[in-house]
Scaffold this motif. Structure first.
Motif, short mmCIF file in Angstrom:
data_model
loop_
_atom_site.label_atom_id
_atom_site.label_comp_id
_atom_site.label_asym_id
_atom_site.label_seq_id
_atom_site.Cartn_x
_atom_site.Cartn_y
_atom_site.Cartn_z
N PHE A 127 0.35 -1.21 -0.15
CA PHE A 127 0.06 -0.15 0.10
C PHE A 127 0.76 1.29 -0.08
CE2 PHE A 127 -2.97 2.92 1.81
CZ PHE A 127 -4.04 2.81 0.92
N ASP A 128 0.64 2.67 -0.61
CA ASP A 128 1.41 4.04 -1.19
C ASP A 128 0.70 4.90 0.42
OD1 ASP A 128 2.63 2.53 -2.78
OD2 ASP A 128 2.19 3.28 -4.54
N ALA A 129 1.33 5.41 0.62
CA ALA A 129 0.52 6.47 1.15
C ALA A 129 1.24 7.70 1.05
CB ALA A 129 1.13 5.55 2.62
N LYS A 130 0.45 9.05 1.66
CA LYS A 130 1.57 10.41 1.54
C LYS A 130 0.87 10.46 3.30
CE LYS A 130 0.04 11.72 -2.71
NZ LYS A 130 -1.02 12.77 -3.65
N GLN A 131 1.23 11.41 3.65
CA GLN A 131 0.87 12.40 4.94
C GLN A 131 -0.58 13.03 4.64
OE1 GLN A 131 2.44 11.60 7.97
NE2 GLN A 131 2.89 10.00 6.65
N ALA A 132 -1.27 14.10 5.76
CA ALA A 132 -2.51 14.54 5.02
C ALA A 132 -2.51 15.56 6.56
CB ALA A 132 -3.64 13.68 4.44
N TYR A 225 3.31 1.05 2.76
CA TYR A 225 3.59 -0.29 4.22
C TYR A 225 3.62 -1.06 3.54
CZ TYR A 225 -0.50 3.01 5.26
OH TYR A 225 -1.13 3.75 6.18
N GLY A 226 4.55 -2.12 4.47
CA GLY A 226 4.97 -3.60 4.54
C GLY A 226 4.28 -4.09 5.92
N ILE A 227 4.39 -6.07 5.48
CA ILE A 227 4.43 -6.84 6.21
C ILE A 227 5.22 -7.27 7.56
CG2 ILE A 227 3.09 -8.63 6.99
CD1 ILE A 227 1.47 -8.78 5.26
N GLY A 228 5.69 -6.85 8.75
CA GLY A 228 6.94 -6.79 9.33
C GLY A 228 6.75 -8.95 9.76
N ILE A 229 7.91 -8.76 9.44
CA ILE A 229 8.41 -10.45 10.24
C ILE A 229 9.99 -9.75 10.93
CG2 ILE A 229 9.20 -12.36 9.17
CD1 ILE A 229 6.67 -11.01 6.89
N PRO A 265 -7.95 -0.20 -7.06
CA PRO A 265 -7.19 0.92 -6.98
C PRO A 265 -6.92 0.60 -8.95
CG PRO A 265 -6.71 -1.56 -6.64
CD PRO A 265 -7.88 -1.34 -6.34
N GLU A 266 -6.54 2.16 -9.70
CA GLU A 266 -6.05 1.71 -10.79
C GLU A 266 -4.68 1.53 -11.38
OE1 GLU A 266 -6.16 6.16 -12.19
OE2 GLU A 266 -7.67 6.81 -11.42
N GLN A 267 -3.48 1.63 -10.35
CA GLN A 267 -2.66 0.12 -10.05
C GLN A 267 -2.11 -0.34 -8.70
OE1 GLN A 267 0.65 3.11 -10.76
NE2 GLN A 267 0.53 3.28 -13.52
N SER A 268 -1.60 -1.04 -9.03
CA SER A 268 -1.61 -1.63 -7.66
C SER A 268 -1.13 -0.99 -6.46
CB SER A 268 -1.25 -3.25 -7.97
OG SER A 268 -0.05 -2.79 -7.77
N GLY A 269 -1.58 -1.31 -5.36
CA GLY A 269 -1.19 -0.58 -4.38
C GLY A 269 -1.38 1.31 -4.46
N GLU A 270 -2.39 1.76 -4.93
CA GLU A 270 -2.45 3.39 -5.68
C GLU A 270 -3.58 4.14 -4.06
OE1 GLU A 270 -5.31 6.28 -7.55
OE2 GLU A 270 -5.82 4.20 -7.92
N THR A 271 -3.47 4.90 -3.73
CA THR A 271 -3.46 5.33 -2.41
C THR A 271 -4.94 6.04 -3.10
OG1 THR A 271 -1.19 6.20 -2.09
CG2 THR A 271 -3.15 7.55 -1.05
N PRO A 272 -5.92 6.37 -1.71
CA PRO A 272 -6.87 7.08 -1.97
C PRO A 272 -6.79 8.14 -1.47
CG PRO A 272 -6.91 5.79 0.49
CD PRO A 272 -5.51 4.97 -0.45
N GLY A 273 -7.61 8.62 -2.74
CA GLY A 273 -7.30 9.67 -2.89
C GLY A 273 -6.57 10.44 -3.88
#
Length: 274
Positions: A127-132, A225-229, A265-273
């Motif tokens: 998942f991709d993210a920004k700050q808001a 975002y990533g899943i931690g292991i 998502p238009e592309q995998s991992g696209e951020t909402p907004g």
């Protein structure tokens, strides 16, 4: 530089003390014959920190959210049932929760950073993210420079806090820390802080559900975002990555994304907004 104030529940201090003390379980992540071992038999125990909608939160007595459903797919492929362990975010992002075997994986809308990669391994980004910037709808603040002399809320231990601190001296606001995103967002509503900054997925979700608040700015920070292991557990990293790839290829990722963000998502991992 403005003084930083910490708003934290005193009741959390004993829990944090126990976290620091360790309380490690004896089980190793991989057995001597190379087989994966899990904290609890038949379960994939996931460390998270709630509430953080729409990624993980409680609804009608059940744990739900985008991250929850995504890790359910991982658990299914491992022929396990996911079990969530709610714990302070500091212990997740530091790797302590994984290293002391409180959980097998960590899924908490957690950004992959260089510092965190020193403490744990990560799956491929999901998942991709920004700050808001979240403000009270009655206030005029449109951007960080307008907050000089004001209070800016952050969630402790997050990349939003890091971003706020990086610009604190430049813009002259006071950083106010909160233990979780719900306390932070409620402080915006009640005027305890003048604005708050956090990942755009959760902030946009909050503003949508609470029209007395609004998002006035987003900041492209290149976060994912990533899943931690637990560090060194390459076998489980591979299993998680296989499940994520399978979910994208089958369309299950898009279905879950659509459910929680209102569009595919238009592309995998696209951020909402975006």
């Amino acid at each position: 530089m403005a003084r930083r104030t910490t708003w934290r529940a005193l009741a959390l201090l004993p829990a944090l003390a126990l976290t620091a003390a360790g309380c490690a379980q004896s089980i190793a992540p991989v057995s001597g014959d190379g087989e994966l071992q899990f904290v609890e038999a038949g379960k994939l125990t996931t460390c998270t920190h709630m509430p953080y909608p729409p990624f993980q939160f409680d609804e009608d007595g059940e744990h739900v959210g985008f991250d929850v459903e995504l890790v359910d797919l991982v658990a299914r492929d491992l022929q396990l049932e996911q079990k969530l362990f709610d714990t302070p975010f500091e212990g997740i992002q530091s790797g302590e929760a994984l290293n002391t075997r409180k959980c097998d994986v960590a899924a908490a809308a957690m950004t992959i950073t260089d510092t965190r990669e020193q403490n744990m391994d990560f799956s491929e980004p999901y998942f991709d993210a920004k700050q808001a910037l979240l403000v009270n709808a009655k206030t005029p603040y449109q951007d960080l420079p307008e907050l000089r002399g004001k209070k800016l809320g952050v969630q402790l231990g997050t990349t939003g806090e890091e971003y706020a601190k990086q610009h604190e001296a430049e813009h002259g606001y006071e950083v106010v820390q909160f233990e979780d995103v719900a306390l932070m967002a409620n402080a915006v509503q009640t005027g305890k802080v003048d604005a708050a900054i956090n990942d755009n997925g959760v902030v946009l979700d909050f503003a949508k559900k609470n029209p007395d608040t609004k998002v006035t700015a987003e900041y492209a920070t290149g976060e994912a975002y990533g899943i931690g292991i637990q560090k060194g557990n390459a076998q489980l990293v591979q299993k998680v990555n296989d499940s994520l790839r399978k979910a994208r290829e089958s369309g299950e990722y898009d279905r879950i994304y659509q459910k929680w963000f209102g569009k595919a998502p238009e592309q995998s991992g696209e951020t909402p907004g975006q």
